[in-house]
Design an enzyme around this catalytic site. Structure first.
Site, PDB file in Angstrom:
ATOM      1  N   ASP A   1      -4.034   1.093  -6.884  1.00 17.53           N
ATOM      2  CA  ASP A   1      -5.085   0.577  -5.703  1.00 17.53           C
ATOM      3  C   ASP A   1      -6.352   0.308  -6.109  1.00 17.53           C
ATOM      4  O   ASP A   1      -7.284   1.145  -5.763  1.00 17.53           O
ATOM      5  CB  ASP A   1      -5.037   1.652  -4.387  1.00 17.53           C
ATOM      6  CG  ASP A   1      -5.638   0.729  -3.236  1.00 17.53           C
ATOM      7  OD1 ASP A   1      -5.915  -0.422  -3.534  1.00 17.53           O
ATOM      8  OD2 ASP A   1      -5.389   1.524  -2.147  1.00 17.53           O
TER       9      ASP A   1
ATOM     10  N   GLU B   1       2.337   0.469   4.446  1.00 13.95           N
ATOM     11  CA  GLU B   1       1.471   1.357   5.000  1.00 13.95           C
ATOM     12  C   GLU B   1       1.829   1.258   6.775  1.00 13.95           C
ATOM     13  O   GLU B   1       0.566   1.024   7.384  1.00 13.95           O
ATOM     14  CB  GLU B   1      -0.059   1.143   4.946  1.00 13.95           C
ATOM     15  CG  GLU B   1      -0.251   1.377   3.231  1.00 13.95           C
ATOM     16  CD  GLU B   1      -1.776   1.181   2.796  1.00 13.95           C
ATOM     17  OE1 GLU B   1      -2.189   0.189   3.217  1.00 13.95           O
ATOM     18  OE2 GLU B   1      -2.294   1.844   1.796  1.00 13.95           O
TER      19      GLU B   1
ATOM     20  N   GLU C   1     -14.362  -1.086  -2.483  1.00  5.84           N
ATOM     21  CA  GLU C   1     -13.926   0.128  -2.041  1.00  5.84           C
ATOM     22  C   GLU C   1     -13.867   1.245  -2.794  1.00  5.84           C
ATOM     23  O   GLU C   1     -14.230   2.500  -2.289  1.00  5.84           O
ATOM     24  CB  GLU C   1     -12.466  -0.035  -1.327  1.00  5.84           C
ATOM     25  CG  GLU C   1     -11.836   1.261  -0.896  1.00  5.84           C
ATOM     26  CD  GLU C   1     -10.397   0.896  -0.246  1.00  5.84           C
ATOM     27  OE1 GLU C   1      -9.846  -0.481  -0.456  1.00  5.84           O
ATOM     28  OE2 GLU C   1      -9.709   1.720  -0.012  1.00  5.84           O
TER      29      GLU C   1
ATOM     30  N   GLU D   1     -12.247  -4.195   7.529  1.00  5.79           N
ATOM     31  CA  GLU D   1     -11.662  -3.083   6.963  1.00  5.79           C
ATOM     32  C   GLU D   1     -12.185  -3.091   5.716  1.00  5.79           C
ATOM     33  O   GLU D   1     -12.055  -4.153   4.846  1.00  5.79           O
ATOM     34  CB  GLU D   1     -10.190  -3.156   6.796  1.00  5.79           C
ATOM     35  CG  GLU D   1      -9.560  -1.898   6.379  1.00  5.79           C
ATOM     36  CD  GLU D   1      -7.975  -1.738   6.629  1.00  5.79           C
ATOM     37  OE1 GLU D   1      -7.483  -2.434   7.761  1.00  5.79           O
ATOM     38  OE2 GLU D   1      -7.346  -0.837   6.149  1.00  5.79           O
TER      39      GLU D   1
HETATM   40  C1  GCV Z   1      -5.799  -3.485   4.068  1.00  6.19           C
HETATM   41  C2  GCV Z   1      -5.799   0.300   0.559  1.00  6.19           C
HETATM   42  C3  GCV Z   1      -6.923   0.248   1.533  1.00  6.19           C
HETATM   43  C4  GCV Z   1      -6.473  -0.290   2.831  1.00  6.19           C
HETATM   44  C5  GCV Z   1      -5.898  -1.711   2.859  1.00  6.19           C
HETATM   45  C6  GCV Z   1      -4.770  -1.703   1.589  1.00  6.19           C
HETATM   46  C7  GCV Z   1      -4.106  -2.746   1.406  1.00  6.19           C
HETATM   47  O1  GCV Z   1      -4.698   1.245   1.010  1.00  6.19           O
HETATM   48  O2  GCV Z   1      -7.446   1.531   1.465  1.00  6.19           O
HETATM   49  O3  GCV Z   1      -7.642  -0.368   3.798  1.00  6.19           O
HETATM   50  O4  GCV Z   1      -5.468  -2.119   3.939  1.00  6.19           O
HETATM   51  O5  GCV Z   1      -5.050  -0.844   0.351  1.00  6.19           O
HETATM   52  O6  GCV Z   1      -4.487  -3.415   0.306  1.00  6.19           O
HETATM   53  O7  GCV Z   1      -3.401  -3.511   2.440  1.00  6.19           O
END
Ligand code: GCV
Length: 703
Positions: free
Chosen positions: A387, A308, A415, A182
């Site tokens: 984030d 989430e 990211e 991910e």
């Molecule tokens: C692993 C953000 C990212 C997700 C990630 C999340 C987290 O939302 O886009 O991919 O999930 O952070 O830190 O849990």
């Protein structure tokens, strides 16, 4: 002349070959061309011995370990507890009979510290535990010839933080949405492939070696989003985790596991995962006991709960302290910790509701729980309230929980900072975060929060940026982020430019380049300011996001504006930004202690780079820089693209001075960065020109 630099794996004919990153054989030239004495026993001492032996075999040095001693060593690496060192200089240092060593200050060396000194023409590394000897050896490697200079000052070295961890968001199965890793941008996983463990021990061992050389001492082997197969790493697939732990152990790297809060239900067949249910507590205790039977030095669990869509204690009417303490209780008898993530917010919010503010969520959830967590719970807090954006204020949670062990979470995987297609050296950004003083000049820093008392706090964590790509990080220059993370976790006061120098010296060795000084200058010119360059051509003044939804690469100004994700910019014809003030907005500024609660509340005092994070302002609002907001947007976006064009030119000039494979890879990435920066510039400038109707003061082309 340019010489390709590959890792040890080049010896494994027929197998994949990977780049040596910051440990090409020649990095050991100085150490390997001398008589070296290694004194002491233990698994990590064996690693030191193995490293030194290989270097000496290559560069003509000699290594002694055990009698007959008879050696005039240039370098002695000794465990103090191993008793008399058969070298006069080192023995006098061990006994504290050397003035220079005594002058290096008091204090225990701890499990990972070492003393490095030059005594009567001998370089001496003394440690109280094998890991200290390993870190001391890598310090000698970093210093190169300077390690054997009589001017070398005697110094004790200890990590500021005990916990220096990389979390891998790797899946065992290829997930239909997030893939093998991910937010991974460097190929496949080092651990897993297509549902199974890879068993690539040579590569894993090299990874452990790279980590030890920059100071990282733990990793998490799977994604915090724990899916069905990955949940089983805790039980019937534990053998795969144990195997990884075994390969990494000689480099002092401990293994952690992300677990599902619902494990008692999905793995244990219980009707509930309620943290206060005795059956659930017993299940976790038994599962954890089995983990420690297989992996006695297992580090602990990481949990993403009620975030989430992940399962958590809310389903049972319990809170995060109940949830975290459940796992803490299971881990405590074995010395493990649970890292409980504070990344909890409502990802199904109504964009029409302007009172709900995602930035507030972590503090709202966790600050009231301060003091309720067990001693072996670490609350892992993303460095900013949203984030991992290229610019955010520091999370107020880090100033709000003095009775809780807090870890600071960074993101090495890029990211939101160019996905390892853009050069973005994050050292300066992380350093700014770590040096921030949430209570003003008289208070401590964020690094102090992570260090806790005597380094035993929650520590520093980064989401890893490596994969099975030959260059580890896909963009060869992104290796510097991994290196900088480890070094800053060891010593948060290190200067990012100096860390970059270390990385350059270790990675781009003079023997492998035609013109080391030009290579060094070029690296600095491209990388030093690359984070700010990235910031200039993307979302302005701290407003964040404006990325394409889902994959998060490239611009889409309104991509998230009318979604449930809570990441809005509220641009209209008059202005832009999020009003997070107490006076008229969401009240988020009130989560900070003074002076920042006041500084951020005030439109006049708020730092320019965060203005749109905290305030909704008219386009003609004048910044401290003297420019209006709209003119700042135009200027920085034009400037950002020009800076990328200059990076590209600079890189062209070192063709022939660096490994051609590395040169090609970086060149190809810089082409993409330039294309993408132009796209960002044109979309952002055009969007704000159309919204505001204000022309560029310099009449440049806006579409
Ligand atoms: C692993 C953000 C990212 C997700 C990630 C999340 C987290 O939302 O886009 O991919 O999930 O952070 O830190 O849990």
């Amino acid at each position: 002349m340019s010489v390709p630099v590959t890792g040890r794996a080049s010896a494994h004919a027929g197998k994949s070959i990977w780049h040596a990153a910051w440990l090409p054989p020649a990095a050991f030239r100085e150490l390997g061309s001398r008589p070296v004495l290694v004194h002491g026993e233990g698994l990590l001492v064996d690693t030191v011995l193995d490293e030194v032996s290989r270097a000496c075999a290559r560069y003509g040095g000699r290594v002694w370990h055990g009698p007959p001693w008879q050696v005039d060593a240039d370098l002695v690496l000794a465990l103090r507890e191993a008793g008399r060192v058969p070298n006069v200089a080192a023995e006098s240092a061990r006994l504290g009979a050397t003035p220079a060593v005594n002058g290096a200050g008091d204090g225990a060396l701890g499990d990972e510290g070492y003393l490095l000194a030059r005594v009567d023409g001998v370089t001496v590394v003394l440690a109280d535990a094998p890991a200290g000897l390993l870190y001391g050896m890598f310090h000698v490697v970093r210093l190169g010839a300077a390690a054997f200079d009589d001017e070398l000052p005697a110094r004790r070295h200890r990590p500021a933080l005990d916990r220096r961890i990389l979390d891998h968001w790797d899946n065992v199965d290829i997930h239909p949405v997030s893939g093998q890793i991910e937010r991974g941008y460097a190929g496949g996983s080092l651990f897993w492939r297509d549902g199974a463990a890879r068993h690539d021990h040579a590569r894993l061992r090299d990874y452990g070696r790279l980590l030890a050389a920059c100071g990282v001492n733990a990793i998490t082997v799977n994604n915090v989003n724990v899916h069905d197969t990955e949940a089983r790493l805790l039980t019937d697939r534990l053998g795969d985790v144990a195997e990884t732990a075994q390969v990494l152990r000689p480099y002092g790297v401990r293994v952690h596991l992300s677990v599902s809060f619902a494990a008692p239900v999905v793995l244990g067949g219980l009707p509930t995962a309620d943290p206060l249910d005795d059956r659930v507590r017993a299940w976790w205790a038994a599962a954890t006991r089995r983990v420690y039977q297989r992996i006695p030095d297992f580090g602990g669990y990481v949990v993403k709960a009620d975030s989430e869509g992940r399962p958590g204690p809310f389903a049972y009417g319990r809170d995060h302290a109940d949830g975290a303490n459940l796992l803490a209780e299971a881990l405590a008898p074995h010395g493990g910790v649970v890292r409980w993530r504070a990344f909890v917010y409502d990802h199904r919010q109504d964009w029409r509701d302007r009172s709900t503010d995602r930035a507030r969520a972590a503090h709202d959830h966790f600050a009231p729980l301060d003091g309720r967590f067990d001693d072996n719970v670490i609350l892992q807090v993303k460095f900013g309230p949203i984030d991992f954006q290229p610019r955010e204020p520091v999370s107020p949670v880090l100033a709000a929980m003095p009775a809780t062990r807090l870890a600071v979470e960074l993101q090495a995987t890029q990211e939101y900072t160019g996905q390892q297609r853009h050069v973005c050296y994050l050292g300066p950004w992380w350093s700014e975060v770590l040096r921030f003083r949430p209570r003003g000049e008289a208070g401590g820093t964020i690094a102090d929060v992570a260090a806790g008392r005597a380094g035993a706090g929650g520590g520093l964590v980064a989401v890893a940026n490596v994969g099975d790509d030959p260059f580890w990080t896909a963009h060869p220059l992104a290796q510097a982020n991994l290196y900088a993370f480890g070094r800053l976790a060891w010593d948060p006061l290190l200067v990012p430019g100096a860390i970059l120098d270390e990385w350059i010296d270790l990675t781009w060795l003079p023997v492998a380049t035609g013109d080391p000084e030009t290579v060094r200058r070029t690296m600095h010119a491209i990388m030093d300011d690359s984070w700010r360059t990235y910031e200039r051509y993307t979302a302005p003044l701290g407003v964040g996001f404006m990325v394409r939804p889902g994959h998060h690469y490239g611009p889409d100004v309104d991509g998230y504006e009318y979604t449930p994700w809570g990441t809005y910019h509220f641009a209209d014809r008059d202005g832009v930004g999020v009003d997070r003030t107490r006076a008229t907005g969401t009240g988020f500024t009130g989560q900070y202690p003074p002076p920042w609660s006041e500084v951020y509340e005030s439109r006049e005092r708020c730092p320019d780079e965060l203005l749109l994070f905290f305030h909704h302002v008219p386009y003609r609002h004048v910044l401290h820089s003297g420019r209006t907001v709209i003119q700042h947007i135009y200027d920085t976006h034009f400037a950002g693209v020009e800076e990328v064009a200059a990076m590209r030119e600079r890189w062209r000039l070192v063709a022939g001075a660096v490994d051609p494979a590395v040169h090609d890879r970086v060149a190809e990435r810089l082409d993409e960065q330039f294309r993408s920066a132009v796209e960002w510039r044109d979309q952002i400038n055009t969007y704000f020109f159309r919204k505001s109707g204000v022309p560029d003061a310099h009449g440049r082309r806006i579409h």
